[in-house]
Motif scaffolding. Structure first.
Motif, PDB file in Angstrom:
ATOM      1  N   GLN A 158       9.230  23.136   7.753  1.00 56.59           N
ATOM      2  CA  GLN A 158      10.456  22.683   8.516  1.00 56.59           C
ATOM      3  C   GLN A 158      11.114  21.788   7.497  1.00 56.59           C
ATOM      4  O   GLN A 158      10.324  20.659   7.413  1.00 56.59           O
ATOM      5  N   LYS A 159      12.096  22.181   6.720  1.00 59.33           N
ATOM      6  CA  LYS A 159      12.674  21.085   5.761  1.00 59.33           C
ATOM      7  C   LYS A 159      13.318  19.972   6.542  1.00 59.33           C
ATOM      8  O   LYS A 159      14.108  20.042   7.682  1.00 59.33           O
ATOM      9  N   VAL A 160      13.037  18.669   6.163  1.00 61.03           N
ATOM     10  CA  VAL A 160      13.657  17.416   6.780  1.00 61.03           C
ATOM     11  C   VAL A 160      14.631  16.628   6.146  1.00 61.03           C
ATOM     12  O   VAL A 160      15.717  16.085   6.538  1.00 61.03           O
ATOM     13  N   GLY A 161      14.273  16.718   4.740  1.00 61.46           N
ATOM     14  CA  GLY A 161      15.266  15.892   3.877  1.00 61.46           C
ATOM     15  C   GLY A 161      14.683  14.478   3.660  1.00 61.46           C
ATOM     16  O   GLY A 161      13.592  14.572   3.353  1.00 61.46           O
ATOM     17  N   THR A 162      15.466  13.515   3.536  1.00 61.08           N
ATOM     18  CA  THR A 162      14.919  12.238   3.090  1.00 61.08           C
ATOM     19  C   THR A 162      14.696  11.661   4.567  1.00 61.08           C
ATOM     20  O   THR A 162      15.159  11.669   5.466  1.00 61.08           O
ATOM     21  N   LEU A 163      13.571  10.946   4.779  1.00 57.78           N
ATOM     22  CA  LEU A 163      12.619  10.431   5.907  1.00 57.78           C
ATOM     23  C   LEU A 163      12.296   9.006   5.764  1.00 57.78           C
ATOM     24  O   LEU A 163      11.399   8.849   4.626  1.00 57.78           O
ATOM     25  N   ILE A 164      12.278   8.356   6.808  1.00 58.80           N
ATOM     26  CA  ILE A 164      11.376   7.050   6.761  1.00 58.80           C
ATOM     27  C   ILE A 164      10.584   7.177   7.879  1.00 58.80           C
ATOM     28  O   ILE A 164      10.801   7.414   8.976  1.00 58.80           O
ATOM     29  N   VAL A 165       9.291   6.712   7.591  1.00 58.17           N
ATOM     30  CA  VAL A 165       8.033   6.829   8.292  1.00 58.17           C
ATOM     31  C   VAL A 165       7.629   5.389   8.701  1.00 58.17           C
ATOM     32  O   VAL A 165       7.305   4.812   7.617  1.00 58.17           O
ATOM     33  N   ARG A 166       7.638   5.187   9.931  1.00 57.72           N
ATOM     34  CA  ARG A 166       6.944   3.752  10.197  1.00 57.72           C
ATOM     35  C   ARG A 166       5.490   3.874   9.938  1.00 57.72           C
ATOM     36  O   ARG A 166       4.623   4.511  10.157  1.00 57.72           O
ATOM     37  N   GLY A 167       5.168   2.796   9.207  1.00 57.29           N
ATOM     38  CA  GLY A 167       3.731   2.589   8.938  1.00 57.29           C
ATOM     39  C   GLY A 167       2.525   2.589  10.018  1.00 57.29           C
ATOM     40  O   GLY A 167       1.427   3.187   9.697  1.00 57.29           O
ATOM     41  N   ASP A 168       2.881   2.055  11.241  1.00 57.69           N
ATOM     42  CA  ASP A 168       1.757   2.235  12.255  1.00 57.69           C
ATOM     43  C   ASP A 168       1.546   3.656  12.641  1.00 57.69           C
ATOM     44  O   ASP A 168       0.768   3.860  13.698  1.00 57.69           O
ATOM     45  N   ASN A 169       2.432   4.583  12.293  1.00 56.53           N
ATOM     46  CA  ASN A 169       1.985   5.873  12.573  1.00 56.53           C
ATOM     47  C   ASN A 169       1.238   6.640  11.511  1.00 56.53           C
ATOM     48  O   ASN A 169       0.768   7.761  11.672  1.00 56.53           O
ATOM     49  N   VAL A 170       1.357   6.040  10.407  1.00 53.41           N
ATOM     50  CA  VAL A 170       0.228   6.839   9.586  1.00 53.41           C
ATOM     51  C   VAL A 170      -1.141   6.562   9.501  1.00 53.41           C
ATOM     52  O   VAL A 170      -1.797   5.661   9.734  1.00 53.41           O
ATOM     53  N   ILE A 171      -1.785   7.853   9.549  1.00 49.73           N
ATOM     54  CA  ILE A 171      -3.206   7.920   9.446  1.00 49.73           C
ATOM     55  C   ILE A 171      -4.111   7.890   7.973  1.00 49.73           C
ATOM     56  O   ILE A 171      -4.649   7.012   7.853  1.00 49.73           O
ATOM     57  N   MET A 205       3.056  -0.285   4.985  1.00 46.62           N
ATOM     58  CA  MET A 205       2.891   1.362   4.900  1.00 46.62           C
ATOM     59  C   MET A 205       4.072   2.197   5.485  1.00 46.62           C
ATOM     60  O   MET A 205       4.100   3.366   5.788  1.00 46.62           O
ATOM     61  N   ASN A 206       5.300   1.344   5.684  1.00 49.12           N
ATOM     62  CA  ASN A 206       6.408   2.086   5.984  1.00 49.12           C
ATOM     63  C   ASN A 206       6.796   2.849   4.834  1.00 49.12           C
ATOM     64  O   ASN A 206       6.736   2.219   3.623  1.00 49.12           O
ATOM     65  N   LEU A 207       7.294   4.236   4.845  1.00 47.66           N
ATOM     66  CA  LEU A 207       7.256   4.890   3.585  1.00 47.66           C
ATOM     67  C   LEU A 207       8.650   5.725   3.642  1.00 47.66           C
ATOM     68  O   LEU A 207       9.285   5.899   4.673  1.00 47.66           O
TER      69      LEU A 207
END
Length: 75
Positions: A55-68, A39-41
């Motif tokens: 707040q605009k961030v742009g392109t972002l990688i989210v680590r899966g273990d933080n996703v609810i 679930m890395n996004l």
């Protein structure tokens, strides 16, 4: 027919915004560009929503273990 969770993500991939709720109460909105089995996004046009402020961030990688949760956005 019951869909698997990753099938639902495939339907919104590169198409419509999603809302991602993260641990710690953070919420990110953006277009899902890719994901993996952990679930890395990868989100494009990402925005962090906090107390009604965007707040605009742009392109972002989210680590899966933080996703609810991940949900298609109605916007």
């Amino acid at each position: 027919m019951t869909k698997r969770p990753l099938d639902i993500l495939d339907q919104v991939l590169n198409r419509q915004p999603v809302i991602v709720s993260l641990k710690g109460g953070r919420e990110i909105r953006g277009v899902l560009q890719g994901y993996d089995v952990h679930m890395n996004l990868v989100l494009d046009k990402a925005e962090e929503v906090e107390n009604g402020q965007v707040q605009k961030v742009g392109t972002l990688i989210v680590r899966g273990d933080n996703v609810i949760y991940i949900s298609p956005s109605l916007e």
